[in-house]
Design a protein around this motif. Structure first.
Motif, PDB file in Angstrom:
ATOM      1  N   GLU A  55     -35.362  11.164   0.475  1.00  0.00           N
ATOM      2  CA  GLU A  55     -35.954   9.921  -0.033  1.00  0.00           C
ATOM      3  C   GLU A  55     -37.290   9.758   0.104  1.00  0.00           C
ATOM      4  O   GLU A  55     -38.012  10.499   0.772  1.00  0.00           O
ATOM      5  N   ASN A  56     -37.954   8.684  -0.686  1.00  0.00           N
ATOM      6  CA  ASN A  56     -39.405   8.543  -0.575  1.00  0.00           C
ATOM      7  C   ASN A  56     -39.518   7.519   0.461  1.00  0.00           C
ATOM      8  O   ASN A  56     -38.577   6.576   0.837  1.00  0.00           O
ATOM      9  N   GLY A  78     -27.932   4.957   7.669  1.00  0.00           N
ATOM     10  CA  GLY A  78     -28.322   5.421   8.975  1.00  0.00           C
ATOM     11  C   GLY A  78     -29.025   6.799   8.985  1.00  0.00           C
ATOM     12  O   GLY A  78     -28.708   7.501   8.117  1.00  0.00           O
ATOM     13  N   LEU A  79     -30.293   6.782   9.565  1.00  0.00           N
ATOM     14  CA  LEU A  79     -30.971   8.033   9.495  1.00  0.00           C
ATOM     15  C   LEU A  79     -31.332   8.511  10.802  1.00  0.00           C
ATOM     16  O   LEU A  79     -31.730   8.146  11.680  1.00  0.00           O
ATOM     17  N   THR A  80     -31.092   9.738  10.950  1.00  0.00           N
ATOM     18  CA  THR A  80     -31.028  10.554  12.390  1.00  0.00           C
ATOM     19  C   THR A  80     -31.863  11.707  12.269  1.00  0.00           C
ATOM     20  O   THR A  80     -32.160  12.127  10.848  1.00  0.00           O
ATOM     21  N   GLU A  87     -30.088   6.965  16.310  1.00  0.00           N
ATOM     22  CA  GLU A  87     -30.003   6.549  14.740  1.00  0.00           C
ATOM     23  C   GLU A  87     -30.854   5.458  14.321  1.00  0.00           C
ATOM     24  O   GLU A  87     -30.902   4.707  15.276  1.00  0.00           O
ATOM     25  N   ILE A  88     -31.452   5.564  13.268  1.00  0.00           N
ATOM     26  CA  ILE A  88     -32.295   4.265  12.710  1.00  0.00           C
ATOM     27  C   ILE A  88     -31.859   3.665  11.539  1.00  0.00           C
ATOM     28  O   ILE A  88     -30.959   4.508  10.815  1.00  0.00           O
ATOM     29  N   VAL A 113     -39.396   2.825   7.139  1.00  0.00           N
ATOM     30  CA  VAL A 113     -38.906   3.450   8.478  1.00  0.00           C
ATOM     31  C   VAL A 113     -39.731   3.401   9.340  1.00  0.00           C
ATOM     32  O   VAL A 113     -41.048   3.784   8.984  1.00  0.00           O
ATOM     33  N   PRO A 114     -39.604   3.318  10.610  1.00  0.00           N
ATOM     34  CA  PRO A 114     -40.790   3.655  11.567  1.00  0.00           C
ATOM     35  C   PRO A 114     -40.941   5.104  11.843  1.00  0.00           C
ATOM     36  O   PRO A 114     -40.003   5.955  12.006  1.00  0.00           O
TER      37      PRO A 114
END
Length: 198
Positions: A55-56, A78-80, A87-88, A113-114
């Motif tokens: 992703e951008n 969810g992003l790991t 997970e974010i 995202v952070p």
């Protein structure tokens, strides 16, 4: 004879190094991913182009500081990153308008995202949409936008200019200040003079 080769199957082991700084002058392109700087709302921001990112992505700090408008993500996920346990939740996205140099202006939809690796990460969607060609030796990205051929050239980042986590300031030499002034339109410098025992 042509034979299709398919990927191996099994548990995936991922190890990615985002910003490895080397001291050897002759191979800095070989060991660093693509870094550059863009301008967004009059502020200079760090950019990474990474073909391994699905992703951008835009830093939540950049969104907050530049007061960029966000919207709910149509497909939250969810992003790991490095640990599966952490997970974010990605639930917002943002249309980012930016420019690089005087000839390339664009807008890209990014997930918020952070992150602290950069302000803006251009991943596979940007590369796909712009039909970019990556020269691995020169580490450049070329494409055509608005009938103009654009070649993005990497910026060599100096690790000594980046404050470590938790630091509030960075002391620079005169040559480092002059080099950084080439990249900004306006800035402030605090000069500290040492008193001679008086």
């Amino acid at each position: 004879m042509e034979e299709a080769v398919h990927a191996d199957e099994g548990e995936l082991l991922v190890c990615r190094s985002l910003n490895v700084q080397r001291t050897q002058e002759d191979n800095w392109l070989r060991h660093n991913i693509f870094h550059t700087r863009c301008t967004c709302r009059g502020k200079v921001c760090d950019v990474i182009i990474d073909g391994g990112s699905f992703e951008n992505v835009i830093s939540s700090d950049m969104v907050e500081k530049l007061q960029l408008k966000t919207e709910d993500h149509p497909h939250p996920y969810g992003l790991t990153w490095l640990e599966k346990k952490k997970e974010i939740k990605v639930s917002k996205r943002c249309l980012v308008q930016f420019s690089i140099g005087g000839k390339y202006k664009d807008e890209v939809m990014c997930d918020v995202v952070p992150m602290d690796a950069c302000h803006l990460l251009l991943g596979r969607p940007w590369q796909y949409d712009r039909k970019t060609l990556h020269d691995g030796y020169k580490n450049t990205y070329s494409f055509v936008k608005d009938d103009v051929k654009i070649v993005l050239v990497p910026t060599r980042l100096d690790a000594s200019l980046k404050p470590s986590k938790g630091m509030k300031n960075t002391l620079l030499s005169k040559s480092e200040i002059l080099r950084e002034l080439q990249h900004i339109k306006q800035g402030y410098i605090l000069v500290m003079l040492e008193a001679n025992g008086e």
